[in-house]
Design a protein around this motif. Structure first.
Motif, PDB file in Angstrom:
ATOM      1  N   LEU A  26      18.198 -14.892  95.749  1.00  0.00           N
ATOM      2  CA  LEU A  26      17.524 -16.182  95.665  1.00  0.00           C
ATOM      3  C   LEU A  26      16.667 -16.209  94.403  1.00  0.00           C
ATOM      4  O   LEU A  26      16.248 -15.157  93.906  1.00  0.00           O
TER       5      LEU A  26
ATOM      6  N   LYS B 131       9.250 -18.106  96.241  1.00  0.00           N
ATOM      7  CA  LYS B 131       9.121 -19.273  97.109  1.00  0.00           C
ATOM      8  C   LYS B 131      10.356 -19.446  97.988  1.00  0.00           C
ATOM      9  O   LYS B 131      10.236 -19.674  99.197  1.00  0.00           O
ATOM     10  N   THR B 132      11.542 -19.328  97.399  1.00  0.00           N
ATOM     11  CA  THR B 132      12.756 -19.513  98.195  1.00  0.00           C
ATOM     12  C   THR B 132      12.994 -18.329  99.127  1.00  0.00           C
ATOM     13  O   THR B 132      13.514 -18.503 100.235  1.00  0.00           O
ATOM     14  N   ARG B 133      12.616 -17.125  98.714  1.00  0.00           N
ATOM     15  CA  ARG B 133      12.771 -15.978  99.617  1.00  0.00           C
ATOM     16  C   ARG B 133      11.881 -16.123 100.847  1.00  0.00           C
ATOM     17  O   ARG B 133      12.320 -15.896 101.985  1.00  0.00           O
TER      18      ARG B 133
ATOM     19  N   GLY C  77      10.705 -18.954 101.921  1.00  0.00           N
ATOM     20  CA  GLY C  77      11.226 -20.104 102.647  1.00  0.00           C
ATOM     21  C   GLY C  77      12.389 -19.723 103.538  1.00  0.00           C
ATOM     22  O   GLY C  77      12.504 -20.198 104.680  1.00  0.00           O
ATOM     23  N   TRP C  78      13.266 -18.839 103.043  1.00  0.00           N
ATOM     24  CA  TRP C  78      14.372 -18.361 103.868  1.00  0.00           C
ATOM     25  C   TRP C  78      13.837 -17.612 105.085  1.00  0.00           C
ATOM     26  O   TRP C  78      14.311 -17.810 106.210  1.00  0.00           O
TER      27      TRP C  78
ATOM     28  N   ILE D 229      17.712 -23.457 103.541  1.00  0.00           N
ATOM     29  CA  ILE D 229      16.265 -23.300 103.711  1.00  0.00           C
ATOM     30  C   ILE D 229      15.691 -24.638 104.145  1.00  0.00           C
ATOM     31  O   ILE D 229      15.881 -25.660 103.479  1.00  0.00           O
TER      32      ILE D 229
ATOM     33  N   ALA E 153      10.256 -24.439 102.985  1.00  0.00           N
ATOM     34  CA  ALA E 153      10.083 -24.336 101.540  1.00  0.00           C
ATOM     35  C   ALA E 153       8.704 -24.836 101.128  1.00  0.00           C
ATOM     36  O   ALA E 153       8.032 -24.233 100.276  1.00  0.00           O
TER      37      ALA E 153
END
Length: 705
Positions: free
Chosen positions: A226, A230-232, A234-235, A488, A493
């Motif tokens: 990712l 932030k996206t990690r 969020g996942w 996500i 997120a």
């Protein structure tokens, strides 16, 4: 082994595992036989969950039945010791430990040993060099020892150099043991290089090596790349609840573990942080909660690793990759030990390489520093670690590591009262450390290749660990397709972004002058007068933080150009001030002079001046050429490097006097770029207080830790 002995061994095994139909795994019988009947030195390399502890517990009871003395089990972690003692009790093995947390019980343990009421004594490798234990208890113990067990034996090799240097001391212990005493080394993570090194430490050609396949059929491996933190996160917020059972979320730094745990708790997930800085009692409590499935996960650094035993652990997720496949295999091996299925997912980070490099360089012995230690120590008069710290410009943690390395090498010796030089010649082993550094670089590259391979991931790990039985697993994301979701949730997120945008880290004021400062010619000792010390300060973030830490790491990276702060950075600093909660609002701003980031500091001061309607009175000045030495460093030396080198210009002193007359209770906001040892802001605050400032509120963009 005779049929009668095998029958006894099998009965002990069945008691240990709690099953009347249990039988030996392939290799267990052979290992026990080599120890009990052959009195051999054996190395067992088997996957996590295979039953290595059963080998030494069964062998211990059989040897005790034949009149043997107690087993000494060298174990590296307190969590591992606790699990080993619990397992021993199930098998009817009387096991006790001597470690840093049970000093009040040592007398009882020694008395039980003297009465021959102990079957297994668990000690850390460091305990072998404790002066009292080494000189008063170890000789008698060695004389009657029935079996020596070295658990997590990969630490005896170069792989564990920075983890536990004291493991290298075991070779000397083995050499002191009477002939015929069996020795067992066990590990789940060793490639051929490490196996050869361990075998050499245990006696070379005489060692019986029992090595099995490392494939873990229960594990379903995957890698999800990712773009950012932030996206990690969020996942993780989106899918933690979907992961089976309870598990471990590994991070690379303490701050990442604490920040991630806080984010997940705020979202309603039952998680706890677990790091090397967590209180011992809290760690024990957290381990118990995970074992009882009272939490969904522990968010942990590598402090939760080797030997932690929860057979039904359902998943392991990594936020950031460990620096080697060996370390990765060790950590994912916590999962699926007694279940058919467990999920293992790696979420690599863009910051991983920088973190690997930091830890690799921070732990490697430095020749110049080692020679300074040897020059400072005398042969006859012991020097305590705090006193030695004041004689050499080395911080406590790296100083203690270097002392251990020099002790293992025979150049220094720990005695009652501190350390002495032995007088033995010592040469920096540049070839060895160069080889270790090269091997680490190669292992880091293997980890990158694991992340990007399109072939079977389990097979890749096995081949990296020199397992000749490696074959496709049929379960990982490359063999069977991605088994994990990639979507996500929008709210997740947003929550992750909000969490990463959190600002504000406390800067605790120094209250005590460093031990040994007077030896360096500084006229200070004891407590810092309340009228001279700063108030509690704030920083925007730590350099190791997942959120603003990334931005700050780029700002302060070697070679980064100086430039004014961005509007977003200044806005974040304004938010720190807005949430500070000070007793008295500052009346004005003063800046630290900066050699490397003058534009950055001045732009932040200008932004805060405008936002807070605070006059910017100007900057302090450097005297005698300014501070000497590198940032951070040993406290006494760092203080000496800034003492008398930061002053208040006359014009600024006049402004402070005028401010004191009109706002006698209002402090000054002191702005700096980076805080490490805190001695620069301590000395600067003292100068400001002596010039009439009612108080000083330090503010920095970043703190190092």
């Amino acid at each position: 082994m005779t049929d009668e002995t095998r029958t006894s061994a099998l009965q002990i095994l069945r008691t240990l595992v709690g099953s009347p139909t249990a039988d030996f795994h392939e290799g267990q019988y052979e290992a026990i036989s080599s120890l009990v009947d052959g009195h051999s030195r054996a190395l067992v390399v088997q996957r996590t969950g295979w039953g290595k502890s059963a080998v030494y517990f069964v062998a211990t009871l059989l040897l005790r039945q034949r009149g043997g003395g107690p087993t000494v089990l060298v174990s590296p972690l307190l969590a591992l010791m606790r699990d080993q003692i619990s397992a021993a009790e199930r098998a009817g093995v009387r096991a006790v430990a001597i470690n840093s947390t049970n000093a009040h019980e040592w007398g009882d343990v020694v008395a039980a040993l003297e009465r021959d009421e102990v079957d297994v004594l668990l000690v850390s490798p460091e305990r072998l060099n404790n002066p009292t234990f080494r000189e008063q208890q170890l000789p008698a113990l060695v004389a009657r020892m029935g079996l020596l067990v070295v658990d997590e034996a990969h630490c005896i090799s170069d792989w564990g150099h920075d983890f536990r240097p004291d493991y290298r001391r075991l070779r000397d212990l083995i050499a002191q043991m009477p002939s015929g005493v069996p020795v067992l080394a066990t590990t789940a993570t060793a490639n051929s290089r490490v196996v050869a090194d361990i075998a050499e430490q245990l006696g070379g050609a005489e060692v019986v090596t029992i090595r099995g396949p490392l494939a873990r059929a229960s594990l379903r491996l995957g890698v999800l790349r990712l773009p950012d933190s932030k996206t990690r996160l969020g996942w993780l917020l989106s899918h933690l609840g979907d992961l089976p059972g309870s598990g471990i979320i590994y991070t690379l730094t303490v701050s990442a573990a604490e920040d991630t745990a806080r984010l997940l708790r705020d979202a309603g997930h039952a998680v706890r942080a677990y790091t090397g800085q967590t209180d011992t009692g809290e760690r024990e409590e957290s381990e118990g909660m995970l074992k009882r499935n009272e939490v969904k996960a522990l968010v942990a650094t590598s402090a939760l690793g080797m030997g932690f035993d929860k057979p039904d652990l359902g998943f392991v997720v990594h936020l950031g990759a460990p620096s080697s496949p060996v370390a990765y295999y060790q950590q994912v091996g916590r999962a699926g030990r007694a279940t058919e299925n467990a999920d293992v997912l790696l979420l690599p980070g863009t910051e991983d390489r920088d973190i690997w490099q930091y830890f690799a360089t921070a732990s490697m012995p430095d020749q110049a520093r080692a020679e300074r230690i040897l020059s400072a120590l005398e042969r006859e008069r012991p020097t305590s670690t705090p006193a030695l710290e004041a004689l050499v410009d080395i911080r406590r943690t790296p100083l203690e590591l270097l002392l251990k390395v020099l002790d293992v090498d025979g150049a220094v010796r720990r005695v009652q009262g501190g350390w002495v030089a032995t007088g033995e010649p010592w040469t920096y082993d540049a070839e060895r450390y160069s080889r270790i550094a090269a091997e680490r670089v190669a292992e880091q590259q293997h980890m990158i290749e694991y992340e990007t391979t399109t072939s079977c991931r389990m097979e890749f790990l096995q081949r990296t660990l020199d397992d000749e039985t490696a074959a496709p697993c049929g379960r990982c994301d490359n063999c069977a397709g991605a088994w994990y979701p990639t979507a996500i949730a929008a709210d997740a997120a947003a929550s992750a972004a909000s969490s990463l945008d959190r600002v504000g880290v406390a800067i605790e004021p120094r209250a005590q002058w460093p031990t040994g400062a007077d030896r360096l010619g500084l006229p200070v000792k004891g407590r810092i007068a309340a009228a001279e010390r700063p108030l509690e300060g704030r920083a925007l973030a730590r350099l190791t933080d997942l959120g603003w830490g990334g931005t700050l790491r780029e700002l302060f990276a070697p070679g980064s150009p100086d430039a004014p702060a961005s509007a977003a950075l200044i806005a974040a600093c304004v938010r720190v001030l807005a949430g500070w909660g000070w007793k008295e609002r500052p009346a004005a701003i003063v800046t630290m002079p900066s050699r490397r980031h003058p534009q950055l500091i001045e732009s932040v001061a200008a932004g805060l001046s405008q936002a807070g309607r605070l006059p910017h009175l100007g900057s302090l000045e450097y005297l005698k050429g300014g501070p000497e030495g590198e940032p951070g460093g040993n406290s006494a030396y760092r203080l000496a490097g800034v003492w008398g080198r930061i002053g208040v210009p006359d014009a600024l002193a006049d402004d402070l006097a005028g401010l004191a007359a009109t706002k006698p209770d209002s402090p000054i906001l002191l702005i700096d770029d980076l805080v490490d040892s805190r001695w620069t802001i301590t000395v600067a605050s003292r100068a400001l207080r002596q010039s009439g400032a009612a108080g000083v509120l330090p503010f920095a963009l970043a703190v190092v830790r």
